[in-house]
Design a protein around this motif. Structure first.
Motif, PDB file in Angstrom:
ATOM      1  N   HIS A  38      63.414  52.374  29.852  1.00  0.00           N
ATOM      2  CA  HIS A  38      63.794  53.328  30.907  1.00  0.00           C
ATOM      3  C   HIS A  38      63.524  52.408  32.212  1.00  0.00           C
ATOM      4  O   HIS A  38      64.508  52.290  33.169  1.00  0.00           O
ATOM      5  N   LEU A  39      62.389  51.820  32.492  1.00  0.00           N
ATOM      6  CA  LEU A  39      62.027  51.255  33.665  1.00  0.00           C
ATOM      7  C   LEU A  39      62.995  50.022  33.795  1.00  0.00           C
ATOM      8  O   LEU A  39      63.286  49.833  35.107  1.00  0.00           O
ATOM      9  N   ILE A  42      65.992  50.775  35.757  1.00  0.00           N
ATOM     10  CA  ILE A  42      66.055  51.339  37.143  1.00  0.00           C
ATOM     11  C   ILE A  42      65.293  50.280  38.284  1.00  0.00           C
ATOM     12  O   ILE A  42      64.969  50.765  39.204  1.00  0.00           O
ATOM     13  N   GLN A  45      65.778  50.629  42.082  1.00  0.00           N
ATOM     14  CA  GLN A  45      66.012  51.725  42.724  1.00  0.00           C
ATOM     15  C   GLN A  45      65.054  52.033  43.620  1.00  0.00           C
ATOM     16  O   GLN A  45      63.915  51.774  43.596  1.00  0.00           O
ATOM     17  N   PHE A  48      60.939  52.471  43.161  1.00  0.00           N
ATOM     18  CA  PHE A  48      60.754  51.858  41.655  1.00  0.00           C
ATOM     19  C   PHE A  48      59.142  51.779  41.581  1.00  0.00           C
ATOM     20  O   PHE A  48      58.817  52.128  40.431  1.00  0.00           O
TER      21      PHE A  48
END
Lengths: 93, 134
Positions: A38-39, A42, A45, A48
């Protein structure tokens, strides 16, 4: 951040908390992999760095929950053994 | 009165003598709550708390401030009864409102919000497990 870096950060966090946790069990490792994946989606973003800490915390909590599940299962097994011994004792007298 | 079978009695006493010491040393679940789950909750709490504080700065609430102080004390003490007495649903709702507000304001991305909510969900699991509600 790749999975190795995330797991290294996780191992450091576990050492720092002093908790009796392990990131090595299969379910914790699978959860850590899922959160690292998931990290990876992203990166860049807004916020973060916050997500990084949040995911580390989530994995620590998940590992703690796993430890409790194992502990409770072991207690239940032992209680079953004691119950059996008591029943055997009751049958003998 | 029927006399107990000496062999069965001997066997039972032997079994109990073998099992009792390990039972006394055990309580593995309680140990895991104190030595594994509580430190994890204590590690996660400051960031969850910061979210609640941010939201309270926007919309003050004496009830929530009191719950926050009670949560600090309970986690520091690590006593299940004290942890159970905290109004966690209120604090977790406020922490989630903080995530929603920051997401709407664009200060965090949606993936980051998902991570913050993941931690919140695991924290909820952890505190209910810690007090034995699960």
């Amino acid at each position: 951040m790749n999975l190795d870096q995330f797991q290294a950060a996780l191992a450091t966090a576990i050492r720092q908390t002093g908790a009796q946790l392990t990131s090595q069990s299969a379910d914790v490792a699978a959860y850590a992999r899922q959160r690292a994946a998931h990290l990876a989606t992203i990166v860049g973003q807004a916020g973060f760095e916050e997500a990084l800490v949040a995911e580390r915390d989530a994995v620590l909590l998940f590992a703690g929950l796993g430890a409790v599940r194992l502990g409770d299962a072991s207690d239940a097994q032992l209680l079953g053994l004691i119950h059996g011994a008591l029943l055997a004792g009751a049958a003998a007298v | 009165m029927k006399r107990p079978n000496p062999f069965a009695l001997f066997f039972s006493v032997l079994l109990l003598l073998g099992v009792t010491p390990s039972a006394l040393q055990s309580c593995a679940g309680a140990a895991a709550r104190s030595n594994a789950l509580l430190p994890a909750m204590q590690t996660a709490w400051p960031a969850v708390r910061a979210g609640v504080e941010r939201e309270l700065a926007v919309e003050a609430s004496d009830v929530a401030a009191a719950a926050l102080a009670a949560a600090d004390e309970a986690l520091a003490a690590g006593l299940p009864l004290q942890v159970a007495a905290v109004d966690w649903p209120l604090l977790e709702r406020i922490a989630d409102q903080d995530v929603a507000r920051r997401l709407a304001a664009g200060s965090i991305g949606d993936g980051v919000a998902a991570s913050l909510r993941e931690r919140l969900a695991r924290f909820t699991d952890a505190r209910t497990t810690f007090v034995g509600a699960r």
